[in-house]
Scaffold this active site. Structure first.
Site, short mmCIF file in Angstrom:
data_model
loop_
_atom_site.label_atom_id
_atom_site.label_comp_id
_atom_site.label_asym_id
_atom_site.label_seq_id
_atom_site.Cartn_x
_atom_site.Cartn_y
_atom_site.Cartn_z
N PHE A 87 41.02 37.21 34.97
CA PHE A 87 40.62 35.97 34.33
C PHE A 87 41.29 34.79 35.01
CE2 PHE A 87 40.04 39.15 31.06
CZ PHE A 87 38.92 38.73 30.35
N THR A 145 40.04 43.53 34.31
CA THR A 145 39.32 42.29 34.52
C THR A 145 40.30 41.18 34.88
OG1 THR A 145 37.53 42.89 32.99
CG2 THR A 145 37.82 40.55 33.47
#
Length: 279
Positions: free
Chosen positions: A174, A172
């Site tokens: 960010f 992921t």
């Protein structure tokens, strides 16, 4: 309070883990929604916000792209978190005892092979960290949670298996947000400029707007479109490019883009992370 970094979710969420790994000297502040996370920085309760924008398996986090342009915050950094999924259970529980596993449906879908191989039934939960909390509160040796290792530490759960996701590269990205922009830095692995824009309603406007980046040697690493205001004709574009607005090529490309657009909003100019550079 500059000592706080806000994130969406409960303690032990993967966003919390990203805060913990990248800003160990700051106290993580859990927030109920993305809007609450942004507001905590605007109000001064937190100095920074950690917001997920995309996942290598499931794509972009749609809500974030709609919130960023009008958030009043600026991107000052990016980071990548390798999502390692753990099977967490009450202390003393054994893998062969587990009958059910609770987590967010997205994580349950990422562990189909492991759960099927161990004859574990999937139970949908509101989120990963909340599922870990529910398992801890239930003290049921037949129930487990799929969540981060940090969630296991927070709720005193045993890790019965780790790295059980079907795809071993689940990551992921960010973005770290602040009230104040900082364009003065230069990163070891280069810079990223992020902005959103709307093209003018003229033939081939997007094609012409993008041409300036190619002719000036600027690499555009991301271009995504989404509707705004509930209109099929109003399309906004989110873009990442390599470089700084002061770089000659970037400056010329942005000038050409401005000619063919009805509005450009700069979201941030920040150092590229090591993983971003490697990819």
């Amino acid at each position: 309070m500059i000592g706080y970094i806000a994130f969406q979710g409960e303690p032990g969420a993967y966003s919390h883990q990203a805060c913990h790994e990248n800003y160990p000297d700051m106290e993580a502040l859990p927030c109920r929604t993305f809007e609450d996370t942004i507001e905590s920085v605007l109000s001064g309760r937190a100095g920074l916000a950690m917001l997920p924008v995309e996942n290598s398996t499931f794509g972009r986090v749609a809500d974030i792209h709609h919130l960023l342009p009008k958030s009043g915050l600026h991107i000052i950094s990016e980071t990548f978190l390798r999502v390692r999924i753990n099977l967490l259970a009450s202390p003393g529980a054994r893998l062969e005892q587990i009958e059910r596993a609770m987590s967010h449906p997205v994580l349950l879908g990422q562990c189909r092979n492991f759960l099927a191989a161990n004859d574990i039934r999937r139970v949908a939960g509101a989120d990963t960290a909340g599922s870990a909390r529910e398992v801890a509160e239930s003290n049921d040796p037949a129930m487990a949670a799929l969540a981060s290792g940090l969630a296991g530490e927070i709720h005193d759960l045993d890790v019965l298996a780790s790295g059980i996701e079907d795809q071993g590269n689940n990551t992921t990205r960010f973005l770290v947000m602040s009230r104040n922009a900082d364009w003065s830095r230069r990163g070891e692995f280069g810079m990223i400029t992020t902005f959103v824009f709307q093209v003018r309603n003229i033939p081939a406007s997007l094609y012409k707007a993008m041409g300036g980046f190619a002719t000036n040697g600027v690499n555009m690493t991301k271009l995504e479109s989404y509707m705004v205001g509930g209109s099929f004709s109003a399309t906004q574009f989110y873009a990442d490019i390599e470089g700084h607005p002061d770089d000659p090529g970037v400056k010329l490309a942005l000038e050409e883009l401005d000619y063919f657009t009805s509005g450009i909003t700069m979201l941030g100019v920040y150092p590229a992370a090591r993983r971003h550079h490697a990819n």
